[in-house]
Design an enzyme around this catalytic site. Sequence first.
Site, PDB file in Angstrom:
ATOM      1  N   TYR A 171      31.591 -47.719  62.885  1.00 56.59           N
ATOM      2  CA  TYR A 171      30.332 -47.282  63.500  1.00 56.59           C
ATOM      3  C   TYR A 171      29.167 -47.306  62.505  1.00 56.59           C
ATOM      4  CZ  TYR A 171      32.670 -45.785  67.781  1.00 56.59           C
ATOM      5  OH  TYR A 171      33.362 -45.766  68.956  1.00 56.59           O
ATOM      6  N   GLU A 186      61.978 -39.030  63.348  1.00 53.82           N
ATOM      7  CA  GLU A 186      60.993 -39.746  64.168  1.00 53.82           C
ATOM      8  C   GLU A 186      60.169 -38.831  65.060  1.00 53.82           C
ATOM      9  OE1 GLU A 186      60.721 -43.052  67.775  1.00 53.82           O
ATOM     10  OE2 GLU A 186      62.636 -42.749  66.746  1.00 53.82           O
ATOM     11  N   ASP A 221      65.414 -42.450  67.193  1.00 58.09           N
ATOM     12  CA  ASP A 221      66.019 -42.757  68.482  1.00 58.09           C
ATOM     13  C   ASP A 221      66.922 -43.985  68.370  1.00 58.09           C
ATOM     14  OD1 ASP A 221      64.700 -40.661  69.725  1.00 58.09           O
ATOM     15  OD2 ASP A 221      63.085 -41.910  70.513  1.00 58.09           O
TER      16      ASP A 221
END
Length: 361
Positions: free
Chosen positions: A96, A194, A246
Site C-alpha cells: 500500500y 499442526e 494430520d
Amino acid sequence: MTTESDARDELIDLAADFYDQFADGSIPEMTLPTRTKTNIEYDTESGVWTYGDRTSTRSANSVRGARKLLKAAYTIEFLADQLDEGRSSTLRELYYLSESWDNDEAQFNSQDESNDLVEDLEIVTGVTREDFHMRPEESGATLMGPLLIREQTRRGEREIHCQEDVGTGGYQIPNNPDMIEFLDDDIDFALAVETGGMRDRLVENGFDEAYNCLVIHLKGQPARATRRITKRVHDELDVPIAVFADGDPWSYRIYGSVAYGSIKSAHLSKYLATPEAQFVGIQPEDIVEYDLPSDPLADSDVNALESELEDPRFQTDYWEEQIELQLDIGKKSEQQSLASRGLDFVTDTYLPERLDAMGVI
C-alpha cells in the site's frame, strides 16, 4: 546475527551497483537465481531444497525490466530509510505504501509483486527480510514448554519462562526469532503440532510438563519465524524435533517444509529447515490400526500423494510404504480423530508409544 547497519550496507551496495553500471555507460541489470520449479534441486548432502545453477537477469533493456529495477530502487530506498529510523513494517504495508511514491511506474500492481521483490532482495543481498525489519501479518504460532528465554522489548530486555510465565496460550513467536536468547531449558524433545485443537489438548493434559516437551504450534503451514525457531531449538539446544500433523498429503508437505524447506524459500533452506525432524503421525497405518474416523481421499488428495511418491523428500522406504498404504485404503484422518478413543488417548498412549518407537523418548 546481521545488524541493522549490515543490512543497510547490503542494500546501499546494491543501489551503488546500479549507479556504477549507469556511470560506466552500461544498461543496469540485476542477476539472481531463476525462481522456477525446474531450478530447484534437492541437496542430498544437506537434506534441503536449494536453487540450481540457472540464473535470470532483470535488465533495463526492456520496459518490463526497467520497471522492475525502478521498483527495486524505490524499495531499497524505503528499506534503508526504515533501518535508519529503527522502524519496521509489514509486507502488506509495503504494497500500500508504494501508492504514495512519486513515480507511478514504481507502484506495485499486487501484493504478490511486492512480496516477490522483497524475496529478490533477500537472494541478491544475502540478508533476510526480518533483518530488513519487514514482517508478515502475525502468524499467532506459539511455544509452550520448559524453556527460559530473554527477549528485547520496547521497555528493554525481559526474561520469560515459556511454561511458568505464560498463560494457556503460550509464548507467541516473534517475527524475528533470532532476537531471542536461549538462557536455560529442561527440554528433552520438541513436538511441532499442526493444529490449534491438538496443541490445546496437549497443554490441557499437561503433556509438556510430563515429558519435558516444548510444544511448538505450527498453525497449519508454518510461517518462516516458526520454522526458524524450530531449527534454532534443534541446533542450539541439541534436542530432537518431531512433527505431529494430520494424516493427509497436505500435512505431509507441512512436515516437509519443516524438515527440508519449501520451494518458495529455497534460498533460506539452510536458515529455516531442520532435516533431522521426524514425522510422528497421523500415519496411514494408524488409520488402520486404530480404526480412526476418516474421510475418503478426494481426487486432489490422490494426485498429491502420487506426486509425493516422485518427490525426493519422500523417497524413503518409510514414506513409500505409508503413501502406498494410504492410496490402497483410500482414507485420510485428522489429529483430532484420536479422540474417538478418549480425550487422554493421544497423551497417555499414542504419542508415548510412537515417540518411544522412534527413539525420541
